[in-house]
Design a protein around this motif. Sequence first.
Motif, mmCIF file in Angstrom:
data_model
loop_
_atom_site.group_PDB
_atom_site.id
_atom_site.type_symbol
_atom_site.label_atom_id
_atom_site.label_comp_id
_atom_site.label_asym_id
_atom_site.label_seq_id
_atom_site.Cartn_x
_atom_site.Cartn_y
_atom_site.Cartn_z
ATOM 1 N N THR A 1 0.876 -0.967 0.228
ATOM 2 C CA THR A 1 -0.033 0.178 -0.133
ATOM 3 C C THR A 1 0.691 1.234 0.027
ATOM 4 N N GLY A 2 1.997 1.256 0.013
ATOM 5 C CA GLY A 2 3.121 2.134 0.032
ATOM 6 C C GLY A 2 4.304 1.795 -0.382
ATOM 7 N N LEU A 3 5.018 2.720 -1.139
ATOM 8 C CA LEU A 3 6.226 2.554 -2.106
ATOM 9 C C LEU A 3 6.918 3.671 -1.827
ATOM 10 N N ALA A 4 8.312 4.017 -1.143
ATOM 11 C CA ALA A 4 8.912 5.057 -0.762
ATOM 12 C C ALA A 4 10.520 4.832 -0.906
ATOM 13 N N VAL A 5 11.147 5.893 -0.785
ATOM 14 C CA VAL A 5 12.338 5.636 -0.440
ATOM 15 C C VAL A 5 12.837 6.474 0.862
ATOM 16 N N ASP A 6 13.450 5.770 1.692
ATOM 17 C CA ASP A 6 13.965 6.386 3.127
ATOM 18 C C ASP A 6 15.588 6.059 3.160
ATOM 19 N N GLY A 7 16.068 7.311 3.132
ATOM 20 C CA GLY A 7 17.722 6.974 3.679
ATOM 21 C C GLY A 7 18.125 6.212 2.421
ATOM 22 N N GLY A 8 17.855 6.265 1.135
ATOM 23 C CA GLY A 8 18.327 5.654 0.228
ATOM 24 C C GLY A 8 17.765 4.142 -0.245
ATOM 25 N N GLU A 9 17.166 3.781 0.819
ATOM 26 C CA GLU A 9 16.398 2.446 0.839
ATOM 27 C C GLU A 9 15.046 2.410 0.367
ATOM 28 N N VAL A 10 14.740 1.145 -0.470
ATOM 29 C CA VAL A 10 13.174 1.097 -0.911
ATOM 30 C C VAL A 10 12.500 0.703 0.175
ATOM 31 N N VAL A 11 11.399 1.221 0.716
ATOM 32 C CA VAL A 11 10.605 0.937 1.840
ATOM 33 C C VAL A 11 9.185 0.476 1.090
ATOM 34 N N VAL A 12 8.494 -0.578 1.380
ATOM 35 C CA VAL A 12 7.265 -0.890 1.264
ATOM 36 C C VAL A 12 6.330 -0.901 2.463
ATOM 37 N N ASN A 13 5.162 -0.491 2.413
ATOM 38 C CA ASN A 13 4.044 -0.828 3.233
ATOM 39 C C ASN A 13 3.216 -2.027 3.025
ATOM 40 N N ARG A 14 2.773 -2.770 3.955
ATOM 41 C CA ARG A 14 1.938 -3.873 3.796
ATOM 42 C C ARG A 14 1.187 -3.815 5.239
ATOM 43 N N TRP A 15 0.018 -4.442 5.183
ATOM 44 C CA TRP A 15 -0.837 -4.738 6.243
ATOM 45 C C TRP A 15 -0.850 -6.162 6.583
ATOM 46 N N TYR A 16 -0.883 -6.552 7.827
ATOM 47 C CA TYR A 16 -1.181 -7.843 8.276
ATOM 48 C C TYR A 16 -2.184 -8.027 9.114
ATOM 49 N N TYR A 17 -2.746 -9.343 9.322
ATOM 50 C CA TYR A 17 -3.656 -9.773 10.020
ATOM 51 C C TYR A 17 -4.971 -8.840 10.022
ATOM 52 N N ARG A 18 -5.467 -9.059 8.967
ATOM 53 C CA ARG A 18 -6.737 -8.448 8.532
ATOM 54 C C ARG A 18 -6.733 -6.958 8.777
ATOM 55 N N GLN A 19 -5.452 -6.394 8.180
ATOM 56 C CA GLN A 19 -5.364 -4.716 8.314
ATOM 57 C C GLN A 19 -5.469 -4.399 9.720
ATOM 58 N N ARG A 20 -4.867 -5.073 10.725
ATOM 59 C CA ARG A 20 -4.833 -4.534 12.120
ATOM 60 C C ARG A 20 -3.468 -4.098 12.264
ATOM 61 N N MET A 21 -2.341 -4.725 11.451
ATOM 62 C CA MET A 21 -1.137 -4.020 11.635
ATOM 63 C C MET A 21 -0.499 -3.773 10.329
ATOM 64 N N GLU A 22 0.291 -2.696 10.455
ATOM 65 C CA GLU A 22 0.729 -1.997 9.089
ATOM 66 C C GLU A 22 2.534 -2.070 9.568
ATOM 67 N N SER A 23 2.958 -2.759 8.337
ATOM 68 C CA SER A 23 4.420 -2.792 8.205
ATOM 69 C C SER A 23 5.023 -2.016 7.433
ATOM 70 N N ALA A 24 6.229 -1.417 7.722
ATOM 71 C CA ALA A 24 7.115 -0.655 6.715
ATOM 72 C C ALA A 24 8.287 -1.551 6.445
ATOM 73 N N GLN A 25 8.750 -2.014 5.549
ATOM 74 C CA GLN A 25 9.815 -2.937 5.382
ATOM 75 C C GLN A 25 10.588 -2.731 4.145
ATOM 76 N N THR A 26 11.892 -3.281 4.264
ATOM 77 C CA THR A 26 12.828 -3.235 3.425
ATOM 78 C C THR A 26 13.427 -4.435 2.948
ATOM 79 N N ARG A 27 14.088 -4.761 1.957
ATOM 80 C CA ARG A 27 14.836 -6.075 1.901
ATOM 81 C C ARG A 27 16.049 -6.115 1.097
ATOM 82 N N ALA A 28 17.117 -6.853 1.460
ATOM 83 C CA ALA A 28 18.216 -6.732 1.028
ATOM 84 C C ALA A 28 18.125 -7.713 -0.148
ATOM 85 N N GLN A 29 17.479 -8.671 -0.501
ATOM 86 C CA GLN A 29 17.468 -9.749 -1.483
ATOM 87 C C GLN A 29 16.909 -8.978 -2.705
#
Length: 339
Positions: free
Chosen positions: A122-150
Amino acid sequence: MDTILYLAHTEADGSLSKTALEALSAVKSLAKGLGGGFAVGLVGEAVQAAADSVAGCGATDFYAVQGADYAVSRYATDTAACEAICKQAGANLVVGPATARFSRCLPGVAARLGGRTDTQCTGLAVDGGEVVVNRWYYRQRMESAQTRAQRPWVITVAPCCFMPEEGCAGSASLTEVAVNVTTRTEVVGVEAPSADEQTIRPEAEILFVAGAGWTKKQADGAAHMKQAEQHILGFLEGSKASLGSSKSLVDLSGEGEEVLSFMTHLHQVGQTGATPRHKKGLATCCHGEEPHVVGWRFITERRAVNLDPNCGWAQGKADVLYVADAFEVMTKVNEMLGK
Ligand SMILES: Cc1cc2nc3c(=O)[nH]c(=O)nc-3n(C[C@H](O)[C@H](O)[C@H](O)COP(=O)(O)OP(=O)(O)OC[C@H]3O[C@@H](n4cnc5c(N)ncnc54)[C@H](O)[C@@H]3O)c2cc1C
């Protein structure tokens, strides 16, 4: 530096869907944030018109896999097409729309490339040079902002989270990508619920929610199902609103009670139902209990019609609560809509 590829498929009429154009604008701002460019990859029966419609989006290259084999959604052909484009583009950051067609094939593409995938972002941005995506978990009760090295990292973007890219038509020069694929699956047709009152339609301006109150005994001591149906269908037809429901109303059929004939579990909004994203919502004969209203979290402007001034909507859950009889209100509203 990541090599970014935007992937999309054409619709039956050769155009790009709104969801695809939203993902394109997400990719554009991602590339800008990373200070680099991006390429476009298109899959479909004939993609030139779609490529031309976004020719001025700023992409460095336009890759195409086209032909009769790619006219329809089919895992084998779509996955092979997307994999071939990713390889030709040398992409390690791949972004596509979370349409039904790509939700089905892009995770498979990630697996074939030895990469990772994050879907329905639900989100796609750059933070400090890193790509960050937002996703919802547990039927939209928790939102994460996450990056990946892979890498490769394949991301699908959920509908209605970005403004669609527009106003960039022109003339695109396509690089055809060869695909070697055989498939045993022949698509003979598509069966889908009609996109009218049968499902929640995300593209509608308004969500109209009907609650169990429509089926309850009214002031005269009787229930008025036929009238309720007429009011609801009249409003949907007149306003082109999308229909949603409370759990109590859709559960009635399972309990053997008289029900509104067009209502199914696909309409349920709430904790154990859908979380639609319409700009405006109008709830009628629905109490506004918390498990229902959590499904309204993305609806910006909320109104409700209820006889009970102490219903859930009155407890800070609606912008406007009309304490009124929904049968009377909808009669008047439908008159105004000419229904
Ligand atoms: C674990 C769990 C998960 C749940 N998940 C969901 C979910 O996903 N979605 C969901 O909806 N519910 C969910 N529920 C159920 C939820 O708690 C409520 O029971 C349900 O939403 C109530 O539906 P309702 O408001 O339509 O019916 P009711 O509670 O029966 O309310 C009917 C309303 O209609 C009004 N009314 C009646 N006649 C009129 C009239 N003429 N004009 C105006 N108003 C009128 C009444 O005043 C009343 O407020 C869940 C519950 C649990 C325990």
